[in-house]
Design a protein around this motif. Structure first.
Motif, PDB file in Angstrom:
ATOM      1  N   TYR A  20      -0.907   5.215 -11.136  1.00 40.09           N
ATOM      2  CA  TYR A  20      -1.909   6.077 -11.764  1.00 40.09           C
ATOM      3  C   TYR A  20      -3.153   5.289 -12.146  1.00 40.09           C
ATOM      4  CZ  TYR A  20       1.732   9.587 -11.887  1.00 40.09           C
ATOM      5  OH  TYR A  20       2.697  10.493 -11.514  1.00 40.09           O
ATOM      6  N   GLN A  42       6.810   7.181  -8.213  1.00 40.48           N
ATOM      7  CA  GLN A  42       6.380   7.363  -6.838  1.00 40.48           C
ATOM      8  C   GLN A  42       4.922   6.966  -6.590  1.00 40.48           C
ATOM      9  OE1 GLN A  42       7.360  11.391  -5.770  1.00 40.48           O
ATOM     10  NE2 GLN A  42       9.521  10.926  -5.483  1.00 40.48           N
ATOM     11  N   GLN A  43       4.116   6.945  -7.611  1.00 46.01           N
ATOM     12  CA  GLN A  43       2.723   6.616  -7.387  1.00 46.01           C
ATOM     13  C   GLN A  43       2.165   5.818  -8.557  1.00 46.01           C
ATOM     14  OE1 GLN A  43       0.206  10.181  -7.471  1.00 46.01           O
ATOM     15  NE2 GLN A  43       1.922  11.324  -8.348  1.00 46.01           N
TER      16      GLN A  43
END
Length: 447
Positions: free
Chosen positions: A8, A5-6
């Motif tokens: 880093y 989802q994201q």
């Protein structure tokens, strides 16, 4: 393939002692961090393979040369009643060793990572590395949710075997001059041991034990480790290439960790070899249990209480970095301008082909520096190394592979990764003075 989802700032691959420290330090230094671990728990060799106790935080002269996150972990284990802290090594091989309760360590590691804001993803394996030129552009992961892609700015290879660097195409070495690595060991615990009986036998038969054993001090010191029972071992003629027994007390009062099995001639980066080693190691455990019960005073009523989830691996790939730390550096206690960690553990090489251990000690009971360049691979500009896969020779790896050393290296790698993100630079270009200042702020010991 789905994306996580994201994206880093820092992705740490491998949740052993080096990876835990790397992820904590990266997050504490402001990086959005994720830690990926293939097992359902953290701790790496310290938990999965029962590598116990931790050796050593000190030089042979007694100076504590590893602090920082590693010492913080020990302090917090002590506060939980899960470690007595640093104790004298009654074998006399090193100055201190540090017992700990592995199940508490598993929980504490998660607590500290969560406190730092690290996202933890267990039961997840890296199965491919995506590159653009020499840079890593993503990691392909597999877990129960399927296949996904992890993207980060900086990647820390804390897999132990250098798996990420290997898949990224980084050059590497393995083993001695003939390519043969140190043997593996299937470690196990026994309960029901009468350690007072063991101690009395040692006091009555000192010639049966390692020459540096602190036998004359056993009325004042807790018995932490035993190396010997040479005559019993020789008489048994077991098909295990050792010269004697090696075991450590704890964490319970009637418990020991046995480090005797020896599985030689296999390559732990080969799935076929690793399978054979696992099978052979477990067979040796049963042979050893029967031997202890029959032949060793204090073990008459003891039995195996736990066996490692996996066999213990001492040596696999060493990724070639900007500097290859060597045995002379270690034994001379060499200092480096770009020091990021120190260690006082001697060179400790288990014979890859037979019996015997080659032990060489650092001059004047001192310690040596681990330079930043040894955790910076020559091939991949957005990656750092942490743990036993850093850039060393076969000889130097026989000391940098020890858990406290790996913890200190991990803290440095995580801090450097966060700085590379902060400065939008390659890992080789991280400002050394700023890195060292951050490490000192994190209570690391750089001498």
């Amino acid at each position: 393939m789905r994306n996580l989802q994201q994206e880093y700032d820092v992705a740490v691959l491998g949740g052993g002692p080096a990876g835990i420290a790397a992820a904590i330090s990266a997050a504490r230094n402001g990086a959005k961090t994720i830690l990926i671990e293939r097992y359902g728990f953290l701790g790496g060799m310290s938990t999965a393979a029962m590598v116990y106790p931790w050796m050593t935080f000190h030089s042979a002269a007694g100076e504590q040369v590893i602090k920082g996150i590693a010492q913080e972990i020990v302090d917090r284990l002590m506060s939980l009643g899960a470690s007595p802290g640093h104790l004298r090594d009654t074998i006399g091989f090193v100055h201190t060793l540090t017992p700990y309760h592995p199940e508490v360590y598993k929980v504490l590691a998660c607590d500290m990572l969560e406190e730092a804001g690290v996202n933890i993803l267990l039961h997840t394996a890296a199965i491919d590395v995506l590159t653009e030129g020499n840079r890593i552009s993503g990691i392909t992961l597999y877990n129960k949710s399927g296949v996904s892609k992890l993207k980060a700015k900086i990647y820390v290879d804390a897999t132990g075997d250098g798996d990420i660097a290997y898949m990224a195409g980084a050059p590497w070495e393995k083993g001695n001059i003939e390519g043969k690595a140190q043997p593996m060991t299937m470690k196990f615990r026994m309960r029901g041991v009468d350690l007072n009986k063991v101690k009395r036998y040692m006091q009555n038969n000192p010639s049966e034990f390692y020459e540096k054993s602190l036998i004359s001090e056993l009325d004042l010191l807790p018995l932490t480790g035993v190396m010997g029972f040479y005559s019993q071992w020789k008489a048994a003629s077991l098909p295990i290439q050792r010269d004697g027994l090696l075991f450590f007390s704890g964490p319970n009062v009637d418990e020991v960790l046995v480090n005797v099995s020896r599985v030689s001639g296999f390559d732990a980066t080969s799935s076929e070899d690793l399978t054979k080693a696992e099978i052979e190691g477990r067979k040796q455990v049963l042979l050893l249990e029967a031997f202890f019960q029959k032949s060793i005073p204090g073990f008459e009523g003891a039995s195996v209480s736990a066996v490692g989830t996996q066999i213990g691996v001492r040596e696999t790939r060493r990724i070639i970095g900007k500097y290859v730390l060597n045995g002379t550096d270690v034994l001379d206690g060499r200092r480096f301008d770009d020091v990021i960690a120190r260690s006082g553990y001697p060179i400790d090489i288990h014979n890859p082909e037979g019996k015997g251990v080659t032990a060489n000690f650092i001059k004047e009971g001192g310690a040596y520096d681990i330079p930043y360049r040894s955790i910076v691979p020559i091939h991949t500009p957005n990656m750092l190394l942490a743990g036993r896969c850093i850039s060393t020779t076969h000889e130097a790896q026989a000391t940098t592979r020890l858990t406290p050393s790996c913890m200190a290296i991990g803290q440095a790698a995580g801090t450097a990764a966060a700085l590379a993100v902060l400065h939008s630079c390659n890992t080789a270009d991280v400002p050394i003075s700023e890195l060292q200042a951050r490490l000192i702020e994190g209570n690391a010991e750089l001498g």
